[in-house]
Design an enzyme around this catalytic site. Structure first.
Site, short mmCIF file in Angstrom:
data_model
loop_
_atom_site.label_atom_id
_atom_site.label_comp_id
_atom_site.label_asym_id
_atom_site.label_seq_id
_atom_site.Cartn_x
_atom_site.Cartn_y
_atom_site.Cartn_z
N LYS A 27 0.85 -1.19 0.00
CA LYS A 27 0.00 0.00 0.00
C LYS A 27 0.88 1.24 0.00
O LYS A 27 1.89 1.29 0.71
CB LYS A 27 -0.92 0.03 1.22
N ARG A 46 -10.38 -1.19 7.33
CA ARG A 46 -9.51 -2.14 8.04
C ARG A 46 -9.02 -1.57 9.36
O ARG A 46 -8.79 -2.30 10.33
CB ARG A 46 -8.37 -2.62 7.16
N GLY A 63 -5.23 7.49 17.00
CA GLY A 63 -4.73 8.70 16.35
C GLY A 63 -3.23 8.75 16.13
O GLY A 63 -2.77 9.30 15.13
N ALA A 64 -2.44 8.22 17.04
CA ALA A 64 -0.98 8.33 16.92
C ALA A 64 -0.47 7.33 15.89
O ALA A 64 -0.42 6.13 16.14
CB ALA A 64 -0.32 8.08 18.27
N ASP A 65 -0.12 7.84 14.71
CA ASP A 65 0.36 6.97 13.64
C ASP A 65 1.62 7.50 12.98
O ASP A 65 1.96 7.13 11.87
CB ASP A 65 -0.74 6.77 12.59
N LYS A 107 3.47 11.93 17.68
CA LYS A 107 2.06 11.98 18.04
C LYS A 107 1.81 11.22 19.34
O LYS A 107 2.41 10.17 19.58
CB LYS A 107 1.19 11.40 16.93
N SER A 145 -2.86 1.26 18.02
CA SER A 145 -3.03 0.91 16.60
C SER A 145 -2.23 1.85 15.72
O SER A 145 -2.49 3.06 15.70
CB SER A 145 -4.51 0.98 16.24
#
Length: 326
Positions: free
Chosen positions: A69, A112, A223-225, A229, A296
């Site tokens: 991706k 997903r 949110g933290a990606d 963050k 996540s």
């Protein structure tokens, strides 16, 4: 040779939350059993344009599928009439390496990621959970709630965001999916009085205080990606059983990345990866008083199994456009 092109309408026509939940759970399980190849996300940062580009390759041995991706995150895109997140997924033949399909990955990413939150709640939240708190009600919040509605009986959803008036449109959209009460809260503290807390904000200064979180709460920290963050106070992470999707990736771009960099959290403080819990390698929630946190970051394997699901359904239904590549 031909490659199957699937636009966003095609993807939406074949992808539903129940099947996405099943696919994502299977992907996490194989990850927990160490049966996937999945390097951490590779980031390109465009500081001049306040954005980044990420590549996410993976290979799943069990299904013999592979792909990559390519996804961007540009927060200022809304001012330009574009989505903040846009993505393309390419599936490749493991036999020849040839591309089999190229599809919109934007809606797929939303689905997903929502499914990951649903799977995490299935394994980590208290079985009697009824009240969901949501901090942030953007696009990702919608699929998070869609997934939770599939794995639990929701009685109440508490909402808050920077512009409280936006809660009205969110409630109207989601009311048909979740037959429950919606309450709007002016402050985050009140939303934290819940069984499952979902945070989907891009903040770099924590907005969830440890003292607001009751024992027994499960948190999906979405949110933290990216590096820097952080939505949750570091002291909350120390109180909780922290489960990440992938330790290496979370360490540099998940909720744990900042407290790890400052020494407020150690890697040894991270309890498990979600796949290990699903595969039975480690137990999940062990008592009703546990505070569990799912960090996540979004795994390439989630994209891969979901894209494979879309590809197979599209072939069955004759959806998409075949394009000659070579």
């Amino acid at each position: 040779m031909d490659i199957l092109w699937l636009n966003q309408s095609d993807v939406k026509s074949v992808l539903d939350m129940p099947s996405t939940l099943d696919a994502v759970e299977s992907g996490f399980r194989e990850h927990g059993l160490k049966k996937v190849q999945m390097p951490s996300k590779l980031y390109l940062y465009f500081d001049k344009h306040n954005g980044d580009l990420r590549t996410m390759p993976s290979f799943m041995e069990e299904k013999d599928i592979a792909g990559v991706k390519i996804v961007n995150v540009h927060p200022d895109n809304r001012e330009k009439g574009l989505p903040t997140v846009m993505a393309v997924v390419i599936l490749n033949s493991t036999e020849t390496g040839a591309p089999l399909a190229m599809m919109d990955g934007t809606y797929l990413t939303d689905m997903r990621t929502g499914a990951a939150g649903g799977v995490a709640a299935k394994y980590l939240a208290r079985p009697d959970s009824k009240v969901v708190g949501m901090v942030g009600i953007g696009g990702q919040a919608r699929t998070q709630l869609m997934a939770l509605a599939e794995v639990m009986d929701i009685e109440e959803v508490k909402l808050t965001c920077r512009n409280i008036s936006h809660c009205d449109s969110f409630e109207k959209e989601m009311a048909s999916i979740t037959n429950c009460d919606f309450t709007w809260k002016d402050n985050i503290k009140d939303v934290c009085d819940c069984d499952i807390l979902v945070t989907t904000t891009p903040v770099r200064t924590p907005i969830i205080r440890s003292e607001w979180i009751h024992e027994g709460t499960h948190i999906n920290a979405i949110g933290a990606d990216a590096m820097g963050k952080q939505e949750l106070e570091s002291s909350l992470l120390k109180r909780a059983k922290v489960i990440v999707d992938d330790i290496e990736q979370a360490s540099h771009s998940g909720e744990v990345n900042v407290p790890l960099s400052t020494g407020d959290l150690l890697k040894s403080d991270i309890y498990a990866e979600l796949g290990e819990v699903i595969a039975g390698v480690k137990p999940g929630r062990e008592n009703d008083g546990d505070i569990t946190i799912f960090d996540s970051t979004g795994l390439a394997i989630q994209d891969l199994v979901t894209a494979d699901l879309v590809y197979r359904k599209a072939l069955e239904k004759g959806i998409g456009q075949k394009m000659n590549m070579f």
